[in-house]
Write a protein that holds these residues in place. Structure first.
Motif, PDB file in Angstrom:
ATOM      1  N   GLN A  77       0.811  -1.249   0.226  1.00  0.00           N
ATOM      2  CA  GLN A  77       0.086   0.026  -0.122  1.00  0.00           C
ATOM      3  C   GLN A  77       0.930   1.174  -0.054  1.00  0.00           C
ATOM      4  O   GLN A  77       1.565   1.574   0.966  1.00  0.00           O
ATOM      5  N   GLY A  78       0.938   1.974  -0.911  1.00  0.00           N
ATOM      6  CA  GLY A  78       1.736   3.031  -1.103  1.00  0.00           C
ATOM      7  C   GLY A  78       1.084   4.118  -2.140  1.00  0.00           C
ATOM      8  O   GLY A  78      -0.155   3.887  -2.769  1.00  0.00           O
ATOM      9  N   ASP A  79       1.721   5.308  -2.540  1.00  0.00           N
ATOM     10  CA  ASP A  79       1.227   6.197  -3.567  1.00  0.00           C
ATOM     11  C   ASP A  79       0.941   5.417  -4.884  1.00  0.00           C
ATOM     12  O   ASP A  79      -0.029   5.735  -5.575  1.00  0.00           O
ATOM     13  N   ALA A  80       1.468   4.455  -5.292  1.00  0.00           N
ATOM     14  CA  ALA A  80       1.234   3.798  -6.545  1.00  0.00           C
ATOM     15  C   ALA A  80      -0.293   2.936  -6.528  1.00  0.00           C
ATOM     16  O   ALA A  80      -0.878   2.551  -7.461  1.00  0.00           O
ATOM     17  N   GLY A  81      -0.733   2.676  -5.225  1.00  0.00           N
ATOM     18  CA  GLY A  81      -2.050   2.054  -5.089  1.00  0.00           C
ATOM     19  C   GLY A  81      -1.733   1.073  -4.109  1.00  0.00           C
ATOM     20  O   GLY A  81      -0.984   0.829  -3.417  1.00  0.00           O
ATOM     21  N   GLU A  82      -2.813   0.060  -4.018  1.00  0.00           N
ATOM     22  CA  GLU A  82      -2.807  -1.175  -3.066  1.00  0.00           C
ATOM     23  C   GLU A  82      -2.630  -2.520  -4.084  1.00  0.00           C
ATOM     24  O   GLU A  82      -3.531  -2.703  -4.995  1.00  0.00           O
ATOM     25  N   PHE A  83      -1.900  -3.211  -3.794  1.00  0.00           N
ATOM     26  CA  PHE A  83      -1.280  -4.394  -4.850  1.00  0.00           C
ATOM     27  C   PHE A  83      -1.179  -5.465  -3.978  1.00  0.00           C
ATOM     28  O   PHE A  83      -0.526  -5.405  -2.901  1.00  0.00           O
ATOM     29  N   ASP A 128      13.948   1.401  -3.399  1.00  0.00           N
ATOM     30  CA  ASP A 128      13.807   2.414  -2.499  1.00  0.00           C
ATOM     31  C   ASP A 128      12.129   2.555  -2.322  1.00  0.00           C
ATOM     32  O   ASP A 128      11.518   3.605  -2.481  1.00  0.00           O
ATOM     33  N   GLY A 129      11.401   1.615  -2.266  1.00  0.00           N
ATOM     34  CA  GLY A 129       9.780   1.503  -2.204  1.00  0.00           C
ATOM     35  C   GLY A 129       9.127   1.339  -3.243  1.00  0.00           C
ATOM     36  O   GLY A 129       7.816   1.177  -3.223  1.00  0.00           O
ATOM     37  N   ALA A 130       9.645   1.478  -4.481  1.00  0.00           N
ATOM     38  CA  ALA A 130       8.920   1.173  -5.691  1.00  0.00           C
ATOM     39  C   ALA A 130       8.551  -0.147  -5.821  1.00  0.00           C
ATOM     40  O   ALA A 130       9.014  -0.963  -5.430  1.00  0.00           O
ATOM     41  N   LEU A 131       7.516  -0.392  -6.452  1.00  0.00           N
ATOM     42  CA  LEU A 131       6.661  -1.703  -6.744  1.00  0.00           C
ATOM     43  C   LEU A 131       7.768  -2.652  -7.534  1.00  0.00           C
ATOM     44  O   LEU A 131       8.018  -2.193  -8.585  1.00  0.00           O
ATOM     45  N   PRO A 132       8.290  -3.690  -7.047  1.00  0.00           N
ATOM     46  CA  PRO A 132       9.132  -4.443  -7.610  1.00  0.00           C
ATOM     47  C   PRO A 132       8.540  -5.281  -8.760  1.00  0.00           C
ATOM     48  O   PRO A 132       7.296  -5.674  -8.619  1.00  0.00           O
TER      49      PRO A 132
END
Length: 145
Positions: A77-83, A128-132
């Motif tokens: 759960q982050g700025d990119a959304g929930e996955f 650094d927190g980006a969705l792998p």
């Protein structure tokens, strides 16, 4: 000068509420999975992870580990959304892990091998927190619970 490393707090056992695990490297972060497998305690099979990037952005991770099957799943759960992670073998029903006795539900096909969970956590640290991209992701809404 800002700290170039993310700051991470991990909690899955009662003693972690007062003193969370604080990994300082990607390898230490991935080793959380090994700790959960070694614990082999279904009552504490879900970890809450507070991940703060070097930019100060907050990410919340839910990490489930089924120790005996060496499977796990990640909620991001982050700025990119929930996955949620997407595995190859759907279980036929929602998967759940225990967070201090509370069920935390994941999609039926969220489980992936523990080694892949570790690789995803290490990549998340390095990015650094980006969705792998080394695991597949899906969006899901729990409408049952």
């Amino acid at each position: 000068m800002p700290d170039p490393n993310p700051h991470v707090k991990v909690m899955f056992r009662p003693d972690h509420v007062r003193e969370p695990l604080r990994p300082r490297t990607a390898a230490e972060f991935a080793a959380v999975v090994d700790s959960m497998v070694a614990d082999d305690d279904f009552d504490h099979s879900y970890a809450t992870v507070y991940f703060t990037t070097s930019r100060g952005d907050g990410i919340l991770l839910g990490l489930g580990v089924f120790a005996r099957k060496r499977l796990g799943a990640i909620l991001y759960q982050g700025d990119a959304g929930e996955f949620y992670t997407r595995g190859e073998q759907p279980s036929g029903r929602e998967v759940f892990y225990s967070d201090f006795g509370n069920a935390r539900f994941f999609p039926p096909d969220a489980e992936i091998g523990a080694d892949l969970v570790k690789a995803a956590l290490a990549a998340l640290w390095e990015l650094d927190g980006a969705l792998p991209a080394n695991v597949r992701w899906q969006q899901w809404t729990d409408t049952e619970h």
